[in-house]
Design a protein around this motif. Sequence first.
Motif, PDB file in Angstrom:
ATOM      1  N   VAL A  71     103.612  10.386  24.353  1.00  0.00           N
ATOM      2  CA  VAL A  71     102.254  10.142  24.875  1.00  0.00           C
ATOM      3  C   VAL A  71     102.009   8.653  25.178  1.00  0.00           C
ATOM      4  CG1 VAL A  71      99.775  10.391  24.409  1.00  0.00           C
ATOM      5  CG2 VAL A  71     101.402  12.123  23.560  1.00  0.00           C
ATOM      6  N   ARG A  72     102.176   7.814  24.167  1.00  0.00           N
ATOM      7  CA  ARG A  72     101.727   6.426  24.334  1.00  0.00           C
ATOM      8  C   ARG A  72     102.735   5.520  25.040  1.00  0.00           C
ATOM      9  NH1 ARG A  72      98.612   5.178  18.563  1.00  0.00           N
ATOM     10  NH2 ARG A  72      97.317   7.065  18.590  1.00  0.00           N
ATOM     11  N   LEU A  73     104.024   5.714  24.787  1.00  0.00           N
ATOM     12  CA  LEU A  73     105.014   4.805  25.382  1.00  0.00           C
ATOM     13  C   LEU A  73     105.005   4.847  26.924  1.00  0.00           C
ATOM     14  CD1 LEU A  73     107.079   2.678  24.685  1.00  0.00           C
ATOM     15  CD2 LEU A  73     108.830   4.467  24.530  1.00  0.00           C
ATOM     16  N   PRO A  74     104.896   6.033  27.554  1.00  0.00           N
ATOM     17  CA  PRO A  74     104.799   6.012  29.025  1.00  0.00           C
ATOM     18  C   PRO A  74     103.590   5.223  29.527  1.00  0.00           C
ATOM     19  CG  PRO A  74     105.283   8.232  28.254  1.00  0.00           C
ATOM     20  CD  PRO A  74     104.988   7.413  27.034  1.00  0.00           C
ATOM     21  N   MET A  75     102.456   5.306  28.817  1.00  0.00           N
ATOM     22  CA  MET A  75     101.267   4.566  29.249  1.00  0.00           C
ATOM     23  C   MET A  75     101.458   3.063  29.066  1.00  0.00           C
ATOM     24  SD  MET A  75      97.941   6.875  28.254  1.00  0.00           S
ATOM     25  CE  MET A  75      98.256   7.154  26.530  1.00  0.00           C
ATOM     26  N   THR A  76     102.054   2.684  27.938  1.00  0.00           N
ATOM     27  CA  THR A  76     102.269   1.248  27.682  1.00  0.00           C
ATOM     28  C   THR A  76     103.251   0.655  28.701  1.00  0.00           C
ATOM     29  OG1 THR A  76     101.845   1.550  25.326  1.00  0.00           O
ATOM     30  CG2 THR A  76     103.067  -0.412  25.959  1.00  0.00           C
ATOM     31  N   LEU A  77     104.349   1.368  28.960  1.00  0.00           N
ATOM     32  CA  LEU A  77     105.316   0.869  29.944  1.00  0.00           C
ATOM     33  C   LEU A  77     104.718   0.846  31.351  1.00  0.00           C
ATOM     34  CD1 LEU A  77     108.602   2.570  28.686  1.00  0.00           C
ATOM     35  CD2 LEU A  77     107.896   0.202  28.409  1.00  0.00           C
ATOM     36  N   THR A  78     103.854   1.832  31.642  1.00  0.00           N
ATOM     37  CA  THR A  78     103.165   1.826  32.941  1.00  0.00           C
ATOM     38  C   THR A  78     102.309   0.570  33.086  1.00  0.00           C
ATOM     39  OG1 THR A  78     103.129   4.234  33.077  1.00  0.00           O
ATOM     40  CG2 THR A  78     101.488   3.054  34.377  1.00  0.00           C
TER      41      THR A  78
END
Length: 346
Positions: A71-78
Amino acid sequence: MEEKINKEDSVYIGINKKRVIVTSISVALLCVAALVDLSYGSSRIGIDEVINALLSGPSAQTVNRIVIWDVRLPMTLTCIFVGGCLGLAGLQMQTITGNSLASPYTLGITASANFGAAVAVTTGFSIGGFLWMGTSFLAFVFAALVSMSIFFMGKLKGMSTGTLILTGIVMNFFFSALQQILQYRASAEVAQIIMSWTFGNLARSTWIGVGVNVLVLVVCAIVLLRLSWKLTALSAGEERAQSLGINVERLRFFVFMVSSALIAASVAFIGTVAFVGLVVPHCARLILGGDQRYLLPVTVLFGGILLLLASITSKLLSVGSILPVGIVTSLVGVPFLFILLLKMRR
């Protein structure tokens, strides 16, 4: 004479030392901001637990692993890569137009890319059966069309502040109107998707989007780094660049196309994120000066940091849900734009 040369050498060494320090601090800030962003969400996770979940890898069977990796890692990397793309696009637009107000948002290129993405969503346009490829393609096509329009407008009328601002206003109004027509004619579900696209919503982040953004950012950054001395010369003035044998018109056109790819990659996955491309280049240039060899990577880092800070702020302002990050960047960017306009009037 020798004393003067030694003094110039010491000044140059001091400038390079400052560049290395600023770059190192930026990398450290980016890592810290990323960890803090990963720790915030619907439930608070400690920094140590975030690090453990990251080190345990994507295959571990723990709750924290699922929350962080899925959930969170894709948003942070985005945040990191979209911020980098927009910062880099803004820097190059300010360089090739010689105008401090130029950015993907103020020139209307973001609005056109957003409209292209909305067309793909509304019509279900896909490439090879993949909707995200169709969305990215149409976003790039419309961003490139507007970039070419600005390029030819600049050839006719010059890249003055008035021309650029008026062009941006026209483009923003025009594509906003077209998008409203799409929303009016679309089903309620599609209209809702198009509407949320205009806010820059990190909830749309996916691993595919991260991969595309990484690829586009790395390729474009390498291409632009190879042109760094030409871009540095152009930032010192068009006449000076031409005196060094640089084909300014061809350079401008090429950089406009590269910037369009950066903007399309950003908009196609999470929608409009305003003012990052305006604020970040100014901050980086203020600290490092105009040498593109150093300015370019630091601008990418600053873009990632700014969007991470916006993401953290949006989570703090809306506990339990995700406030669209584009709203936060607009709240920062609008006063910044006013300050720039006031300075230019003086």
